[in-house]
Design a protein around this motif. Structure first.
Motif, PDB file in Angstrom:
ATOM      1  N   ALA A 300       0.973  -0.991  -0.033  1.00  0.00           N
ATOM      2  CA  ALA A 300      -0.156   0.128  -0.230  1.00  0.00           C
ATOM      3  C   ALA A 300       0.900   1.188   0.262  1.00  0.00           C
ATOM      4  CB  ALA A 300      -0.996  -0.205   0.967  1.00  0.00           C
ATOM      5  N   GLU A 301       1.634   1.260   0.653  1.00  0.00           N
ATOM      6  CA  GLU A 301       3.352   2.591   0.229  1.00  0.00           C
ATOM      7  C   GLU A 301       3.377   2.414  -0.736  1.00  0.00           C
ATOM      8  OE1 GLU A 301       5.591   1.242   3.642  1.00  0.00           O
ATOM      9  OE2 GLU A 301       4.116   0.601   4.789  1.00  0.00           O
ATOM     10  N   ARG A 302       4.091   1.596  -1.378  1.00  0.00           N
ATOM     11  CA  ARG A 302       3.959   2.193  -2.795  1.00  0.00           C
ATOM     12  C   ARG A 302       2.828   2.214  -4.077  1.00  0.00           C
ATOM     13  NH1 ARG A 302       7.682  -1.842  -5.673  1.00  0.00           N
ATOM     14  NH2 ARG A 302       8.873  -2.956  -3.955  1.00  0.00           N
ATOM     15  N   VAL A 303       1.809   2.660  -3.321  1.00  0.00           N
ATOM     16  CA  VAL A 303       0.350   3.169  -4.249  1.00  0.00           C
ATOM     17  C   VAL A 303       0.465   4.636  -3.923  1.00  0.00           C
ATOM     18  CG1 VAL A 303      -2.039   3.215  -4.616  1.00  0.00           C
ATOM     19  CG2 VAL A 303      -0.716   1.086  -4.379  1.00  0.00           C
ATOM     20  N   VAL A 410       0.096   1.359 -11.104  1.00  0.00           N
ATOM     21  CA  VAL A 410       0.689   0.772 -10.011  1.00  0.00           C
ATOM     22  C   VAL A 410       0.400  -1.227  -9.965  1.00  0.00           C
ATOM     23  CG1 VAL A 410       1.517  -0.385  -7.282  1.00  0.00           C
ATOM     24  CG2 VAL A 410       0.557   2.444  -8.103  1.00  0.00           C
ATOM     25  N   ASP A 411       1.679  -1.761 -10.655  1.00  0.00           N
ATOM     26  CA  ASP A 411       1.646  -3.149 -11.137  1.00  0.00           C
ATOM     27  C   ASP A 411       2.152  -4.066 -10.498  1.00  0.00           C
ATOM     28  OD1 ASP A 411       1.477  -5.413 -12.816  1.00  0.00           O
ATOM     29  OD2 ASP A 411       2.404  -4.705 -14.750  1.00  0.00           O
ATOM     30  N   LEU A 412       1.831  -4.440  -9.278  1.00  0.00           N
ATOM     31  CA  LEU A 412       2.090  -5.909  -8.403  1.00  0.00           C
ATOM     32  C   LEU A 412       2.095  -6.980  -9.302  1.00  0.00           C
ATOM     33  CD1 LEU A 412       0.230  -4.335  -4.916  1.00  0.00           C
ATOM     34  CD2 LEU A 412       2.228  -3.249  -6.537  1.00  0.00           C
ATOM     35  N   TYR A 428       4.608   4.406 -14.454  1.00  0.00           N
ATOM     36  CA  TYR A 428       4.575   2.818 -14.533  1.00  0.00           C
ATOM     37  C   TYR A 428       5.729   2.939 -13.174  1.00  0.00           C
ATOM     38  CZ  TYR A 428       4.123  -1.996 -15.097  1.00  0.00           C
ATOM     39  OH  TYR A 428       4.391  -3.353 -15.188  1.00  0.00           O
ATOM     40  N   ILE A 429       4.524   1.757 -11.922  1.00  0.00           N
ATOM     41  CA  ILE A 429       5.811   1.487 -11.552  1.00  0.00           C
ATOM     42  C   ILE A 429       5.002   0.025 -10.756  1.00  0.00           C
ATOM     43  CG2 ILE A 429       5.954   1.298  -8.816  1.00  0.00           C
ATOM     44  CD1 ILE A 429       4.714   4.359 -10.344  1.00  0.00           C
ATOM     45  N   SER A 430       6.202  -0.422 -11.543  1.00  0.00           N
ATOM     46  CA  SER A 430       6.373  -2.006 -11.071  1.00  0.00           C
ATOM     47  C   SER A 430       7.077  -2.794 -10.458  1.00  0.00           C
ATOM     48  CB  SER A 430       6.505  -2.492 -12.541  1.00  0.00           C
ATOM     49  OG  SER A 430       7.625  -2.561 -13.168  1.00  0.00           O
TER      50      SER A 430
END
Length: 434
Positions: A300-303, A410-412, A428-430
């Motif tokens: 969640a912190e990444r988001v 945010v692509d987990l 884009y964050i992966s």
């Protein structure tokens, strides 16, 4: 041959149905009257691709039936499988064996003639000894053997896993029980599936050792992914580079938000507890459990970071809620940590999952459930991919960008290519990729 399968949950229903496909007469038993009524109507209590068709075919052929009458099902059965739940016990993480032991008592009262009692449920080392003691106490004159036969079914591909397994593990030192089990698995023996016979306790430990090793591989590559982000490396190239080593193997080296599901979380906890009880603590597995729990919470912190450091008043679209695709199982899914954390941080969460919505509604409140992916995206400040369902792998990126208020993804599960997403105009964050 005739068998009774006690429990129509994931393991019991799939195993019983597949045994009937082998040509064996199978009666599946459950105390839940409504579940049995629905099964008579060919309504499955779980989502597993192809299961409803296989059940219907074997019911029609007269090889598969369902009942609440355990005594009638067990009477004259050559083998009785215990396939009830063994959830983590509150407080200490040990497997709750109350359902297993209750089933053993009922089986003892219903047996007639020689019976092989098979523990299919995932149980700690020594459970078979206790099951044997329970039956012997209630029926000192009974003729029976207790066998361990752990399942190795992956949700979403369980039928194929049963029909074409890597191996079948059978724990018994009784020649008579061994002969019965070989006959039950004769179809697999004919296609040269490895049938591994061990002692009962060894068989029980194999199941836990296998699952905890896979959980360790997942956690290992997740930590390597974090390091890749720091040094500018690509975790997928690292995984391929080490996975081509035959001693390591490429499976379960896929980075993500942490493992979940019905097996890995409870089995790692149970093995840790068993090891401590026997004075042989498993420090590696203890660390795996700790790292995985913290990882799911950290997603969640990444988001939040992707949204500029705050999600207060922002709308977050979440695609995928189940712990993996091709199942409706929500148990210990990363979404159960990610979504509540986003809500607590002030986000308005909209979510969609192809099969897990009904289960999710029992566990996640305070969010809006949508009917499809694009409805979920409409007006959102950020898209988060939590589960890699196939339909999320081929979204129309132009439609995605048009639907979102802000083009943040945010692509987990690393579903998309970073270069392609950047060229399409997304932030884009992966996981573990520069």
């Amino acid at each position: 041959m005739r068998i009774a399968m006690i429990g129509t949950g994931y393991v019991g229903l799939v195993s019983g149905t597949c045994f009937s496909e082998f040509g064996i007469d199978v009666v599946c038993v459950d105390k839940d009257v409504r579940k049995i009524e629905l099964l008579h109507e060919n309504v499955m209590p779980i989502y597993e691709p192809g299961l409803d068709e296989l059940v219907a075919d074997n019911v029609k052929a007269g090889r598969l039936s369902f009942t609440t009458d355990l005594k009638a099902a067990v009477k004259d059965a050559d083998a009785v499988f215990i396939a009830v739940g063994t959830p983590s016990r509150r407080g200490d993480g040990h497997a709750d064996l109350s359902y297993v032991y209750a089933a053993a008592e009922e089986i003892a009262d219903a047996m007639t003639g020689y019976t092989v009692v098979v523990t299919k449920s995932t149980v700690p080392v020594g459970t078979g000894d206790e099951v044997e003691a329970i039956i012997r106490k209630r029926r000192p004159d009974a003729q029976f053997d207790v066998v361990s036969n752990p399942e190795f079914l992956r949700e979403g591909s369980a039928i194929n896993d049963f029909m074409r397994p890597d191996r079948v593990v059978i724990g018994t030192e009784s020649d008579k029980a061994r002969a019965v089990m070989k006959q039950l698995y004769r179809v697999l023996y004919l296609i040269e599936t490895p049938i591994v016979f061990t002692s009962r306790r060894t068989s029980e430990l194999i199941k836990y050792a296998g699952n905890t090793f896979l959980a360790t591989k997942i956690t290992f590559i997740n930590e390597i992914a974090d390091l890749c982000e720091k040094v500018g490396a690509n975790v997928h190239d690292v995984a391929r580079g080490i996975g081509l080593d035959g001693r390591i193997g490429k499976k379960f080296l896929h980075p993500g938000p942490g493992y979940g599901g019905s097996c890995f979380p409870k089995d790692t906890l149970a093995l840790v507890k068993t090891a401590r009880d026997f004075g042989a603590p498993l420090r590696i597995i203890e660390t795996v459990v700790d790292v995985n729990d913290k990882r799911k919470k950290a997603m969640a912190e990444r988001v939040v970071a992707a949204c500029g450091g705050s999600v207060l008043g922002k709308t977050v679209a979440v695609l995928g809620l189940t712990f993996k695709p091709n199942t409706d199982d929500m148990r210990d899914s990363p979404s159960l940590d990610i979504v509540p954390a986003l809500v607590e941080a002030g986000a308005v969460v909209k979510a969609f999952d192809p099969e897990g919505m009904e289960e999710a509604k029992k566990m996640l409140s305070g969010i809006t459930y949508c009917d499809d992916a694009y409805t979920t995206l409409a007006g959102a400040d950020c898209l988060v991919i939590v589960t890699e369902w196939n339909e999320f792998r081929a979204l129309n990126l132009s439609k995605v960008k048009a639907a979102l208020k802000s083009p943040v993804v945010v692509d987990l599960r690393n579903v998309y290519d970073p270069v392609e997403m950047q060229e399409a105009g997304f932030t884009y964050i992966s996981i573990g990729r520069p």
